[in-house]
Design a protein around this motif. Structure first.
Motif, PDB file in Angstrom:
ATOM      1  N   THR A  57      31.516 -56.854  65.784  1.00 11.40           N
ATOM      2  CA  THR A  57      32.249 -55.992  64.861  1.00 11.40           C
ATOM      3  C   THR A  57      31.797 -56.306  63.437  1.00 11.40           C
ATOM      4  OG1 THR A  57      34.027 -57.595  64.592  1.00 11.40           O
ATOM      5  CG2 THR A  57      34.262 -55.978  66.385  1.00 11.40           C
ATOM      6  N   LYS A  58      32.177 -55.456  62.510  1.00 14.35           N
ATOM      7  CA  LYS A  58      31.830 -55.701  61.110  1.00 14.35           C
ATOM      8  C   LYS A  58      32.473 -56.984  60.600  1.00 14.35           C
ATOM      9  CE  LYS A  58      30.648 -51.090  59.628  1.00 14.35           C
ATOM     10  NZ  LYS A  58      30.808 -50.038  58.632  1.00 14.35           N
ATOM     11  N   GLU A  59      33.673 -57.302  61.076  1.00 13.01           N
ATOM     12  CA  GLU A  59      34.355 -58.519  60.638  1.00 13.01           C
ATOM     13  C   GLU A  59      33.596 -59.766  61.082  1.00 13.01           C
ATOM     14  OE1 GLU A  59      36.046 -55.974  62.242  1.00 13.01           O
ATOM     15  OE2 GLU A  59      36.812 -55.178  60.351  1.00 13.01           O
ATOM     16  N   ILE A  60      33.129 -59.772  62.309  1.00 16.88           N
ATOM     17  CA  ILE A  60      32.350 -60.914  62.800  1.00 16.88           C
ATOM     18  C   ILE A  60      31.055 -61.032  62.016  1.00 16.88           C
ATOM     19  CG2 ILE A  60      31.041 -61.797  64.774  1.00 16.88           C
ATOM     20  CD1 ILE A  60      33.275 -60.662  66.554  1.00 16.88           C
ATOM     21  N   CYS A  61      30.395 -59.914  61.762  1.00 20.78           N
ATOM     22  CA  CYS A  61      29.145 -59.950  60.989  1.00 20.78           C
ATOM     23  C   CYS A  61      29.396 -60.456  59.573  1.00 20.78           C
ATOM     24  CB  CYS A  61      28.495 -58.574  60.958  1.00 20.78           C
ATOM     25  SG  CYS A  61      27.761 -58.117  62.541  1.00 20.78           S
ATOM     26  N   ARG A  62      30.504 -60.038  58.959  1.00 19.72           N
ATOM     27  CA  ARG A  62      30.832 -60.523  57.607  1.00 19.72           C
ATOM     28  C   ARG A  62      31.020 -62.036  57.606  1.00 19.72           C
ATOM     29  NH1 ARG A  62      34.064 -55.654  57.176  1.00 19.72           N
ATOM     30  NH2 ARG A  62      33.025 -54.271  55.707  1.00 19.72           N
ATOM     31  N   ASP A  63      31.676 -62.576  58.639  1.00 21.98           N
ATOM     32  CA  ASP A  63      31.857 -64.022  58.735  1.00 21.98           C
ATOM     33  C   ASP A  63      30.519 -64.746  58.840  1.00 21.98           C
ATOM     34  OD1 ASP A  63      34.592 -63.766  58.564  1.00 21.98           O
ATOM     35  OD2 ASP A  63      34.934 -64.002  60.726  1.00 21.98           O
TER      36      ASP A  63
END
Length: 76
Positions: A57-63
């Motif tokens: 997800t975008k959240e995992i990629c941001r992390d």
């Protein structure tokens, strides 16, 4: 060099790309994940985090991006 896999989305100049590996033996489709930083360097850490069956997800990629930028002292 040819681009890795298929483009999914961009985040702050980073690209998230996925390549598909169809396995004829067990009839599954496995995913290979790649984040490409603004300098064109490929990072494959998502393979270890996500596993072969789910897209990030975008959240995992941001992390992951925040962690990589922190390692490279570019967090701020």
């Amino acid at each position: 060099m040819l681009p890795f896999g298929f483009h999914e989305f961009d985040i702050d100049g980073w690209e998230y790309r996925v390549d598909y590996d169809d396995d004829p033996d067990d009839r599954t489709r496995k995913l290979w994940h790649c984040l490409i930083d603004p300098n064109g360097v490929h990072h494959y850490e998502l393979d270890n985090i996500m596993g072969p069956y789910a897209k990030a997800t975008k959240e995992i990629c941001r992390d992951i991006i925040a962690h990589k930028e922190f390692q490279q002292c570019r967090a701020f």
